[in-house]
Motif scaffolding. Structure first.
Motif, mmCIF file in Angstrom:
data_model
loop_
_atom_site.group_PDB
_atom_site.id
_atom_site.type_symbol
_atom_site.label_atom_id
_atom_site.label_comp_id
_atom_site.label_asym_id
_atom_site.label_seq_id
_atom_site.Cartn_x
_atom_site.Cartn_y
_atom_site.Cartn_z
ATOM 1 N N CYS A 34 -44.944 -47.776 48.364
ATOM 2 C CA CYS A 34 -45.226 -48.369 46.930
ATOM 3 C C CYS A 34 -43.937 -48.122 45.876
ATOM 4 O O CYS A 34 -43.290 -46.997 46.186
ATOM 5 C CB CYS A 34 -46.178 -47.163 46.363
ATOM 6 S SG CYS A 34 -47.082 -47.748 44.632
ATOM 7 N N GLY A 82 -54.494 -49.866 48.207
ATOM 8 C CA GLY A 82 -53.180 -49.103 48.807
ATOM 9 C C GLY A 82 -52.052 -49.190 47.874
ATOM 10 O O GLY A 82 -52.023 -49.447 46.939
ATOM 11 N N GLY A 83 -50.776 -48.934 48.596
ATOM 12 C CA GLY A 83 -49.612 -48.730 47.821
ATOM 13 C C GLY A 83 -49.092 -50.361 47.598
ATOM 14 O O GLY A 83 -49.784 -51.427 47.979
ATOM 15 N N PHE A 103 -49.827 -39.815 48.326
ATOM 16 C CA PHE A 103 -50.212 -40.748 49.461
ATOM 17 C C PHE A 103 -49.013 -41.748 49.618
ATOM 18 O O PHE A 103 -48.449 -41.954 50.888
ATOM 19 C CB PHE A 103 -51.261 -41.300 49.118
ATOM 20 C CG PHE A 103 -51.601 -42.850 49.753
ATOM 21 C CD1 PHE A 103 -51.928 -42.906 51.155
ATOM 22 C CD2 PHE A 103 -51.475 -43.935 49.124
ATOM 23 C CE1 PHE A 103 -52.091 -43.938 51.684
ATOM 24 C CE2 PHE A 103 -51.526 -45.325 49.786
ATOM 25 C CZ PHE A 103 -51.935 -45.419 51.017
ATOM 26 N N SER A 161 -43.963 -44.114 41.616
ATOM 27 C CA SER A 161 -43.878 -42.949 41.724
ATOM 28 C C SER A 161 -44.616 -42.249 41.006
ATOM 29 O O SER A 161 -43.960 -41.406 40.259
ATOM 30 C CB SER A 161 -42.547 -42.561 42.137
ATOM 31 O OG SER A 161 -41.381 -43.416 42.524
ATOM 32 N N CYS A 162 -45.931 -42.246 41.006
ATOM 33 C CA CYS A 162 -46.721 -41.352 40.268
ATOM 34 C C CYS A 162 -46.784 -40.054 40.598
ATOM 35 O O CYS A 162 -46.889 -39.668 41.643
ATOM 36 C CB CYS A 162 -48.352 -41.765 40.312
ATOM 37 S SG CYS A 162 -48.344 -43.584 39.724
ATOM 38 N N PHE A 170 -48.906 -37.892 40.489
ATOM 39 C CA PHE A 170 -49.950 -36.980 41.149
ATOM 40 C C PHE A 170 -50.299 -37.736 42.771
ATOM 41 O O PHE A 170 -51.181 -37.102 43.208
ATOM 42 C CB PHE A 170 -51.249 -37.034 40.255
ATOM 43 C CG PHE A 170 -51.654 -38.410 39.835
ATOM 44 C CD1 PHE A 170 -52.283 -39.178 40.570
ATOM 45 C CD2 PHE A 170 -51.400 -38.852 38.482
ATOM 46 C CE1 PHE A 170 -52.450 -40.517 40.712
ATOM 47 C CE2 PHE A 170 -51.852 -40.244 38.257
ATOM 48 C CZ PHE A 170 -52.283 -41.079 39.256
ATOM 49 N N CYS A 171 -49.451 -38.505 42.991
ATOM 50 C CA CYS A 171 -49.899 -39.303 44.292
ATOM 51 C C CYS A 171 -49.214 -38.518 45.502
ATOM 52 O O CYS A 171 -47.965 -38.602 45.365
ATOM 53 C CB CYS A 171 -49.343 -40.796 43.940
ATOM 54 S SG CYS A 171 -49.665 -41.555 45.558
ATOM 55 N N VAL A 191 -54.596 -51.781 38.777
ATOM 56 C CA VAL A 191 -53.023 -51.521 38.816
ATOM 57 C C VAL A 191 -52.320 -52.462 39.993
ATOM 58 O O VAL A 191 -51.207 -53.124 39.743
ATOM 59 C CB VAL A 191 -52.810 -50.125 39.490
ATOM 60 C CG1 VAL A 191 -51.161 -49.825 39.509
ATOM 61 C CG2 VAL A 191 -53.509 -49.029 38.522
#
Ligand code: SF4
Length: 620
Positions: free
Chosen positions: A70, A111-112, A79, A73-74, A76-77, A144
């Motif tokens: 992805c 997904g990313g 994954f 770069s959130c 809380f992520c 998103v």
């Protein structure tokens, strides 16, 4: 049954709920802050019962997370990774297809967002699944991701969605909403879209006839007020478009995000409160989902009595929540989901992506047509050993043909076709002259409909036959019928549209844009035959034992007798939801015969003869 309130602050809110009034943000805060959890759950369960009876839905679904690479770069992520990371993966379309099986009914793709994928690759995933597994509805790409496609491939949002829709996309997931707070967005996911863009993308999808889900990520740094503002924004959008299918509160999984200690999950009390509060605040949402992957199956099971009516599904191999430390199993079997729902005292209902019931796993299921005209039978229905499943006429017929409904108010055509298995019960829905809820909205007069295309609601089994008989035998014309699928709200290509039930009543009152002429099919029939028209009849499976049949007959008669004393009291609230005054509701219900006598039997026979004489209805 009224809750036994320990917190008297809840009483005015309970009053509002019973009167069908909307709850405010302040009401929401009172609900969140109460310690009277049981009363909160009972209020939410009351609303859920009104919307979906005893049904709890699940779907045989498969999650596909096509890549974890992805560009964002959130915080809380847990994954996503960057390209080149040893844990990075990218699935080919073939790998995705290899995960699917013919019994899967929904493929959920999120997904990313890698920097180097071509647009065609995303479209190809949707198209390939749709072509190879046509029974499976594709629910793909969050708002998103849609916004990312729009920017990266320089296409308007509407065009992105149109191309995906043309490839086979049916619905959109609700992820990426997080919590609609600019403060939280700046702190936790400042590269991600905010509330306005998320809502605008969903509104565009709804306009194109793509229903969507909605979510809220809670249990991190947001305040209770921010959660409620989030719900109110969704409620406002739903008023505008009606395109949301469900709301899914997502409990934050701390993992290694450093936002909270990795073992500080949301409490079960907070989870149950959030389910219940959302059921009560989102009065215009049909469904609330207890997403067991994030809640754990134990909490999800209790949530089924706190306002949730959907358990999501088997899910397949889920990664996003589990990479963030979710402790639930990676997937549940169908049998296990059915057991959880049964243990909660509800009816397990396997559904498709639009919440159409496909299979029901319970005994003593009573089908309920979810329209105002059936309320006199059900308003005072003492359930005892029976459970109520709201289901539109055509779907009830399908379930009945599989032996999965024990009794109900069946569409007349379904009763005719299953007559050898069903016992007629002398009650039904018969119009005297007009009916106001089976309406043809047309651009043309009857004679000019020859050769034209009529859109037919997906709900009807009998009304379409009545329309066919009127066209052919009364007016001597033939038209083409096309099924209107759920979520399709562009009706401009049709010359006429047949709607039934509450939707027909709503459109009859407020009009259907572009369709100037409105015909009441029962009135057309009455003017022609001078007979009532029987739309539905009560019937019970012949194989049920006599004691059960007699108990059911007693319950139906008692319920109807009570309702007949005051139609406004039993159905006023439902009428109000449709924008009808108490007087209009009363007059509408007084236009029906609920007990079927000689004239109704004569009308049924006459209709049966005419149906046999006309060409079989073919609906594309
Ligand atoms: S939450 Fe979604 S957008 Fe944000 S980093 Fe993770 S995968 Fe990317």
């Amino acid at each position: 049954m009224s809750p036994n309130f320990r917190d008297t602050n809840l009483l005015p809110i309970w009053q509002k709920i019973q009167n069908g009034e909307r709850l405010s943000l302040e009401d929401g805060l009172i609900l969140y802050n109460t310690n009277d959890i049981i009363s909160l759950g009972k209020m939410a369960n009351y609303v859920q019962q009104k919307k979906s009876g005893d049904a709890v839905y699940f779907v045989l679904n498969q999650k596909i997370e096509h890549t974890n690479i992805c560009v964002l770069s959130c915080k809380f992520c847990d994954f996503a990774v960057k390209k080149g990371d040893p844990d990075a993966y990218e699935m080919t379309t073939e790998e995705i297809l290899s995960k699917l099986t013919p019994e899967i009914m929904e493929v959920h793709i999120t997904g990313g967002m890698p920097a180097d994928w071509e647009w065609e690759r995303y479209v190809d995933i949707v198209r390939s699944i749709h072509e190879k597994f046509p029974q499976a509805d594709v629910k793909a790409y969050t708002a998103v991701e849609i916004d990312f496609f729009h920017k990266k491939f320089k296409m308007p949002i509407e065009e992105v969605l149109r191309q995906l829709q043309a490839a086979g996309l049916r619905t959109m997931p609700g992820g990426g909403a997080e919590v609609f707070s600019e403060r939280v967005r700046r702190l936790l996911f400042n590269q991600k879209i905010g509330a306005k863009t998320w809502l605008d993308i969903h509104k565009t999808a709804h306009k194109l006839g793509i229903p969507t889900n909605s979510t809220m990520l809670y249990g991190h740094i947001e305040t209770l007020e921010e959660r409620l503002i989030h719900m109110l924004k969704l409620r406002e959008t739903q008023d505008e478009t009606g395109g949301f299918l469900t709301f899914i509160p997502l409990a934050f999984q701390p993992g290694d995000t450093n936002i909270k200690p990795h073992d500080q999950f949301t409490s079960a009390i907070d989870d149950l409160k959030t389910i219940a509060v959302s059921r009560l605040m989102l009065d215009n949402f049909p469904h609330i989902k207890a997403y067991w992957v994030m809640l754990t199956e134990e909490v999800a099971s209790v949530a089924l009595n706190f306002g949730a009516d959907d358990m999501d599904g088997t899910v397949g191999h889920e990664r996003i929540a589990h990479d963030a430390g979710a402790t639930s199993p990676m997937e549940l079997t169908k049998e296990h989901i059915i057991k959880i729902i049964k243990d909660a005292g509800k009816i397990p209902v396997e559904r498709d992506v639009y919440y159409n019931p496909l299979n029901v796993y319970s005994d003593h299921v009573i089908g309920k047509i979810p329209y105002l005209n059936s309320i006199p039978f059900y308003a005072n229905f003492e359930k005892r050993q029976f459970r109520i499943l709201p289901v539109v006429p055509r779907r009830m017929g399908v379930l009945n043909s599989k032996g999965q409904i024990d009794a109900g108010l069946f569409s007349l055509m379904d009763y005719f076709s299953e007559e050898e298995n069903l016992e007629f019960m002398n009650w039904g829905l018969a119009s005297r002259d007009q009916v106001k809820s089976v309406m043809l909205f047309s651009k043309e007069g009857w004679l000019d409909l020859n050769g034209k295309t009529i859109g037919i609601t997906d709900d009807t089994a009998t009304s379409v036959q009545l329309l066919n008989v009127l066209l052919e035998k009364k007016y001597g014309v033939q038209a083409r019928f096309e099924r209107l699928h759920a979520g399709v709200n562009d009706l401009s290509g049709y010359d006429a549209v047949l709607l039934i039930g509450d939707e027909a009543m709503r459109r009859n009152k407020y009009g259907l844009n572009g369709f100037e002429l409105v015909f009441d099919l029962a009135k057309e029939w009455y003017d022609w035959k001078k007979l009532p028209f029987v739309f539905a009849v009560w019937a019970v499976k012949k194989t049920l034992d006599d004691a059960t049949k007699n108990e059911l007959k007693e319950i139906i008669e008692r319920s109807l007798e009570k309702s007949e004393l005051d139609f406004v009291a039993v159905a006023g609230l439902h009428g109000k939801e449709l924008g009808w005054s108490a007087q209009e509701t009363k007059e509408y219900l007084e236009g029906f015969n609920f007990r079927l006598g000689e004239r109704e039997r004569e009308a049924m026979q006459e209709f049966r003869t005419l149906v046999e004489e006309v060409e079989t209805v073919s609906i594309k």
